[in-house]
Design an enzyme around this catalytic site. Sequence first.
Site, PDB file in Angstrom:
ATOM      1  N   HIS A   2       0.826  -1.220   0.000  1.00 32.24           N
ATOM      2  CA  HIS A   2       0.000   0.000   0.000  1.00 32.24           C
ATOM      3  C   HIS A   2       0.855   1.262   0.000  1.00 32.24           C
ATOM      4  O   HIS A   2       0.718   2.124  -0.885  1.00 32.24           O
ATOM      5  CB  HIS A   2      -0.910  -0.013   1.227  1.00 32.24           C
ATOM      6  CG  HIS A   2      -1.839   1.158   1.294  1.00 32.24           C
ATOM      7  ND1 HIS A   2      -3.105   1.130   0.763  1.00 32.24           N
ATOM      8  CD2 HIS A   2      -1.682   2.409   1.822  1.00 32.24           C
ATOM      9  CE1 HIS A   2      -3.693   2.294   0.955  1.00 32.24           C
ATOM     10  NE2 HIS A   2      -2.839   3.091   1.596  1.00 32.24           N
ATOM     11  N   GLU A   3       1.738   1.360   0.979  1.00 34.39           N
ATOM     12  CA  GLU A   3       2.562   2.561   1.075  1.00 34.39           C
ATOM     13  C   GLU A   3       3.575   2.625  -0.064  1.00 34.39           C
ATOM     14  O   GLU A   3       3.947   3.710  -0.506  1.00 34.39           O
ATOM     15  CB  GLU A   3       3.274   2.611   2.431  1.00 34.39           C
ATOM     16  CG  GLU A   3       2.341   2.592   3.633  1.00 34.39           C
ATOM     17  CD  GLU A   3       1.327   3.722   3.647  1.00 34.39           C
ATOM     18  OE1 GLU A   3       1.577   4.744   2.978  1.00 34.39           O
ATOM     19  OE2 GLU A   3       0.292   3.582   4.317  1.00 34.39           O
TER      20      GLU A   3
ATOM     21  N   HIS B 102       1.945   4.409  -2.966  1.00 34.23           N
ATOM     22  CA  HIS B 102       2.049   5.860  -2.801  1.00 34.23           C
ATOM     23  C   HIS B 102       3.461   6.340  -3.134  1.00 34.23           C
ATOM     24  O   HIS B 102       3.647   7.324  -3.859  1.00 34.23           O
ATOM     25  CB  HIS B 102       1.745   6.253  -1.346  1.00 34.23           C
ATOM     26  CG  HIS B 102       0.316   6.074  -0.932  1.00 34.23           C
ATOM     27  ND1 HIS B 102      -0.741   6.509  -1.694  1.00 34.23           N
ATOM     28  CD2 HIS B 102      -0.226   5.524   0.194  1.00 34.23           C
ATOM     29  CE1 HIS B 102      -1.878   6.244  -1.069  1.00 34.23           C
ATOM     30  NE2 HIS B 102      -1.588   5.634   0.070  1.00 34.23           N
TER      31      HIS B 102
END
Length: 354
Positions: free
Chosen positions: A19-20, A23
């Site tokens: 997820h990170e 980003h």
Amino acid sequence: MIVSIIIFFIIFGVLVISHEGGHFLIAKANGIRVNEFTIGMGPALFKTKKGDTEYSIRLLPFGGACIFDGMDGLEDDKEEESQEYDEHSFRNAKVWSRIATVFAGPFFNFLLAYVLSIIVTAFSTWTFPVVAGLTEDSAAAEAGLAEGDTIISINGESISMGQEVTLISQLNNGEDLTIVYERDGEEYTTVLTPKYDEESGRYYMGVYVGEYGNITGIDILPYAYKNVVFYFKMTWKSLAMLVTGRFSVNDLSGPVGIVKAVDDTYEAVKPYGLPSVVLTMLDLALFLSVNLGVMNLLPIPALDGGRLIFLLIEVVRGKPVPPEKEGYVHLAGMIALMVLMVIVLFNDIGRFIR
């Protein structure tokens, strides 16, 4: 339990990094400076800095963060006036670059889920939506279904796997179900009215569904996609039931609840050997990855979905919402989420020690 905790941390780490990392990668691709990339929350256990970014692992396994330069807008007015952000700050990037950066986190969760689904689909058996049996005096029998029928759709929703039929049955609250099924190469349509069972307190279709087979070759790719869609629908429908009151906050699970689920699953499949354990845990990680992606897209302040709402408002207005105002909204959302996490944690602990 130790093994289950280790498995949980591995799954958690993979999901958060995915997820990170989404980003992070899209931010870098758009020239946005990342101040910190962290896994977990609370005190830092490990820190290192490379270039403009500090990488850290923190004590509490409750999430992670990819912190961009100039993202939150929580500086006080004087500092805000004096603070200057260059072209690599988040707030000075083009709006569509910011939208792509924020959306990348959930998208990478869905991408990870698809990769995991390919592995699970390739090495596991698929449950086809074929009627395997009927209960006595069942609603399914009254509707004309018979053993060997293949269920094609329910209420216009395409059915590809037996678990979809089970999910629809479990979430049904007595509403009629329009079922399209195939028998001997011909399609038929019937309306099924589930029957209420006093003992269990829920409605039943009265049908056992499941014919097992293997998916091979190029067919693995579309079937893996169908598996991801199933988990997406499961998560979305569960959220809808939470909103409508059929589920409550007490039904939610946090890290402790997930550890318990991992442990229960591990103990159930351990007798079948290491391959079964690995595939089952991959399937659980697949579900959690979809769940994380969906949850982060909810239009709630502090979550990716809440940030996307502000960015879309900017697209419509042609100018951003004042950063300090947006920052306070996200701060309020973060506080509310932390309160919810504490409630869920105590509920999990209560269930765990029973």
